[in-house]
Design an enzyme around this catalytic site. Sequence first.
Site, mmCIF file in Angstrom:
data_model
loop_
_atom_site.group_PDB
_atom_site.id
_atom_site.type_symbol
_atom_site.label_atom_id
_atom_site.label_comp_id
_atom_site.label_asym_id
_atom_site.label_seq_id
_atom_site.Cartn_x
_atom_site.Cartn_y
_atom_site.Cartn_z
ATOM 1 N N ASP A 177 -24.594 23.323 25.357
ATOM 2 C CA ASP A 177 -23.526 22.447 25.824
ATOM 3 C C ASP A 177 -22.130 23.058 25.836
ATOM 4 O OD1 ASP A 177 -25.836 21.106 25.253
ATOM 5 O OD2 ASP A 177 -24.904 19.514 24.117
ATOM 6 N N TRP A 370 -22.713 26.748 20.021
ATOM 7 C CA TRP A 370 -23.016 27.460 21.271
ATOM 8 C C TRP A 370 -21.938 28.457 21.698
ATOM 9 C CZ3 TRP A 370 -27.792 27.838 22.445
ATOM 10 C CH2 TRP A 370 -28.664 26.772 22.151
ATOM 11 N N GLU A 413 -29.295 24.030 11.899
ATOM 12 C CA GLU A 413 -29.234 23.914 13.364
ATOM 13 C C GLU A 413 -28.851 25.256 13.996
ATOM 14 O OE1 GLU A 413 -26.627 20.741 14.447
ATOM 15 O OE2 GLU A 413 -27.091 20.857 16.587
HETATM 16 C C1 2M8 Z 1 -26.977 19.264 21.317
HETATM 17 O O1 2M8 Z 1 -26.574 18.398 22.376
HETATM 18 C C2 2M8 Z 1 -26.257 17.010 22.191
HETATM 19 C C3 2M8 Z 1 -26.084 16.399 23.564
HETATM 20 O O2 2M8 Z 1 -27.294 16.510 24.271
HETATM 21 C C4 2M8 Z 1 -24.992 16.768 21.392
HETATM 22 O O3 2M8 Z 1 -24.260 17.719 21.103
HETATM 23 O O4 2M8 Z 1 -24.743 15.618 21.032
HETATM 24 C C5 2M8 Z 1 -27.447 20.589 21.980
HETATM 25 O O5 2M8 Z 1 -27.575 21.610 21.037
HETATM 26 C C6 2M8 Z 1 -28.748 20.360 22.749
HETATM 27 O O6 2M8 Z 1 -29.264 21.571 23.222
HETATM 28 C C7 2M8 Z 1 -29.796 19.663 21.888
HETATM 29 O O7 2M8 Z 1 -30.891 19.326 22.684
HETATM 30 C C8 2M8 Z 1 -29.238 18.403 21.220
HETATM 31 C C9 2M8 Z 1 -30.190 17.816 20.182
HETATM 32 O O8 2M8 Z 1 -30.648 18.819 19.312
HETATM 33 O O9 2M8 Z 1 -28.011 18.695 20.532
#
Ligand code: 2M8
Length: 459
Positions: A177, A370, A413
Amino acid sequence: MELSARDRAELIEEAAAVLDGNWRGDHTVPSSQLYPHQWNWDTAFIAAGRSWIDQQRAQAEMEHLFTGQWSNGMVPHIVFNPDVADDAYFPGPTFWRSEVAAHSPSDLATSGITQPPLHARAVLDIVEHASDRTEATAFVERMYPRLVAQHRYLSAVRDVAGGGLAAIIHPWESGMDNSPAWDDDLADLEIPPGALPRYERRDLVHANAKDRPSDETYNRIVYLAVVYRETGYSDADLGRACPFLVEDPLFNSIVRWSLEALADLAVLVGDDPTPHQRAGQRVGRAMTDRLWDPVTRRFYARDVHGDQRSPEDAITSLAPALDPALPAGMVDAVVEVLDSPEFRPRDDPDHFMAASFDLGARDFDARRYWRGPIWINTDWLLWRGLRRHGRTRVADELADSMVGLVRRSGWREYYSPFGGEGFGSHDFSWTAALLIDVLHRAQPRTGVSDSPGTPPVRS
Ligand code: 2M8
């Protein structure tokens, strides 16, 4: 790194306990507090890893995700759990309002965008590891038409430029993201006064602000979702409707890898694999035509509106290693970049790989999500791709890093490339699941060798 049989068994047991702790009866949440619903590509990673130890749950969570599939084939990036309070996660169901879309399910709230389509590959992994073959065959028969619809949507609706690649319409669709790879596209975005709804960031309640996107970035990504929602999540004319339109190497490499798996699944259900094989080869060729820069010898994301590649050295650039037919010279180039000081801090004796962004770049940040830290899922994708191409040395190093990070800092994470400190959520599901996969397929530097996998197919 030495890993005894006992250490290995203990790690697998701990990983299984993390997954069981995050199990919610029909799906696994990515983490219990920060991400309390079902996520799209997380489910594929989780099911692929869990398939080694629990076929039934692996199948169940894939099927549950696809209950949220839209009738146009789109698999949403979040399927909301109705038992979770609306304000537990932002943006939740009352923000996305999936009911405004003609294609959304009537009985289930979802988001209105998708994520990298790893699901056909995860289904194939589940079948390959299944102990109950009858159950696995019935599962593939149920999943196959849904996976075909998912890929049909991506090729019919998302190939906005007509060059053979799927475009993402939101940074959240990339899964990476907050990557600096999207900074230029987001910087050009103007938010008209009054266009942004009032909202409260729930992520900062559960995570350190230093690990998460800035407020400015969050406003832009929320605004992009609002813009698309206002079209009723229409499939028509995405080129005009979506200010953010990017052909991402990681997303398309996963399309490529999954299409290959879909062809194998077609054989299992008695369907013709040829259309999926051809579609996969077309995506592979389109990636080299549209995303490969022959001067720097790298793949870059392509901004569809500007019709140009974005020269950011993010981990996404290395993902075409997943293409089983990637020419050997391009595989060499991926390995060179991965080995370079851009992705591994060699001068740090306690280094891990692979950083998610160029370690020497101005925008690198060792802990912000990221923008530099190591993620187990991107390590795992590179590891699967590079093993397949027979690049054992670097693949083994990736496996060592994944195991080393978890042993150093637990089931986090993401992790710092320098020293391996863990950040973001604790007890993070895909970290646990993918480590189970690594520990089953390979024994990192234990002397127990792993089978090299299927040799690459040239097309
Ligand atoms: C993160 O994304 C979500 C939105 O989709 C967030 O930040 O709230 C990202 O790391 C994404 O790749 C991942 O699928 C999600 C849930 O682990 O978290």
